[in-house]
Design a protein around this motif. Sequence first.
Motif, mmCIF file in Angstrom:
data_model
loop_
_atom_site.group_PDB
_atom_site.id
_atom_site.type_symbol
_atom_site.label_atom_id
_atom_site.label_comp_id
_atom_site.label_asym_id
_atom_site.label_seq_id
_atom_site.Cartn_x
_atom_site.Cartn_y
_atom_site.Cartn_z
ATOM 1 N N UNK A 51 0.850 -1.183 0.000
ATOM 2 C CA UNK A 51 0.000 0.000 0.000
ATOM 3 C C UNK A 51 0.886 1.234 0.000
ATOM 4 N N UNK A 52 0.441 2.318 -0.637
ATOM 5 C CA UNK A 52 1.307 3.500 -0.722
ATOM 6 C C UNK A 52 1.657 4.105 0.633
ATOM 7 N N UNK A 53 0.813 3.903 1.635
ATOM 8 C CA UNK A 53 1.053 4.538 2.929
ATOM 9 C C UNK A 53 1.860 3.687 3.915
ATOM 10 N N UNK A 54 2.208 2.453 3.536
ATOM 11 C CA UNK A 54 2.958 1.572 4.425
ATOM 12 C C UNK A 54 4.225 1.063 3.748
ATOM 13 N N UNK A 55 5.263 0.880 4.535
ATOM 14 C CA UNK A 55 6.529 0.359 4.007
ATOM 15 C C UNK A 55 6.441 -1.149 3.723
ATOM 16 N N UNK A 56 5.784 -1.880 4.628
ATOM 17 C CA UNK A 56 5.772 -3.334 4.525
ATOM 18 C C UNK A 56 4.741 -3.835 3.518
ATOM 19 N N UNK A 57 4.961 -5.065 3.051
ATOM 20 C CA UNK A 57 4.019 -5.743 2.161
ATOM 21 C C UNK A 57 3.168 -6.689 3.004
ATOM 22 N N UNK A 58 1.969 -6.950 2.547
ATOM 23 C CA UNK A 58 1.032 -7.796 3.271
ATOM 24 C C UNK A 58 0.751 -9.053 2.459
ATOM 25 N N UNK A 59 1.070 -10.253 3.009
ATOM 26 C CA UNK A 59 0.778 -11.493 2.291
ATOM 27 C C UNK A 59 -0.726 -11.776 2.270
ATOM 28 N N UNK A 60 -1.205 -12.201 1.111
ATOM 29 C CA UNK A 60 -2.617 -12.494 0.893
ATOM 30 C C UNK A 60 -2.704 -13.884 0.269
ATOM 31 N N UNK A 61 -3.298 -14.823 0.999
ATOM 32 C CA UNK A 61 -3.449 -16.194 0.505
ATOM 33 C C UNK A 61 -4.838 -16.341 -0.109
ATOM 34 N N UNK A 62 -4.879 -16.602 -1.422
ATOM 35 C CA UNK A 62 -6.146 -16.690 -2.141
ATOM 36 C C UNK A 62 -6.730 -18.093 -1.920
ATOM 37 N N UNK A 63 -7.908 -18.147 -1.312
ATOM 38 C CA UNK A 63 -8.539 -19.422 -0.975
ATOM 39 C C UNK A 63 -9.453 -19.941 -2.081
ATOM 40 N N UNK A 64 -10.279 -19.044 -2.626
ATOM 41 C CA UNK A 64 -11.244 -19.472 -3.643
ATOM 42 C C UNK A 64 -11.561 -18.303 -4.568
ATOM 43 N N UNK A 65 -11.693 -18.617 -5.851
ATOM 44 C CA UNK A 65 -12.086 -17.616 -6.840
ATOM 45 C C UNK A 65 -13.106 -18.268 -7.762
#
Length: 152
Positions: A51-65
């Motif tokens: 995100x532009x306002x945070x230094x760190x990245x956030x892991x996102x595990x995709x469960x279902x699409x």
Amino acid sequence: MEKLEIKTALQINEAQKTVFDAIVDPSNMSHYFISESTGKMEEGKTINWKFPEFEEAFPVKILEVRPNEFISFEWDGAKGQKLKVEIRLEKVEGPATLVRITEGKMDVDPAGINWYGQNTEGWANFLASLKAYVEYGINLRKGAFDFMKKKL
């Protein structure tokens, strides 16, 4: 004891496929929500959102699409808990889509209440930004959270 769960929704005046593509494809999402992603939201993948306002990245595990209908993923919530997010896309009258988001659940304690407030605000912002981008090509987040960046 009951748990806290975020539930929010907003109608977007575009077809389900257009809204779905705006959510799963980082080349779209980077125009209204994230600054970058390591990939498209595809079932079974783990991607990182920045995100532009945070230094760190956030892991996102995709469960279902389920194309044009449903996206489910898991990410770290308050207190390091993995929280599940579900995004449902429902056709409504005209070329419009109702986007429903749920996230949770957390205990009713100070950490849970803090999470509930912050993430409810975040999902409302996501929906408003998605609507502005899909319907009008406007990026509502551009510069909106610069005040949150750490001063060097």
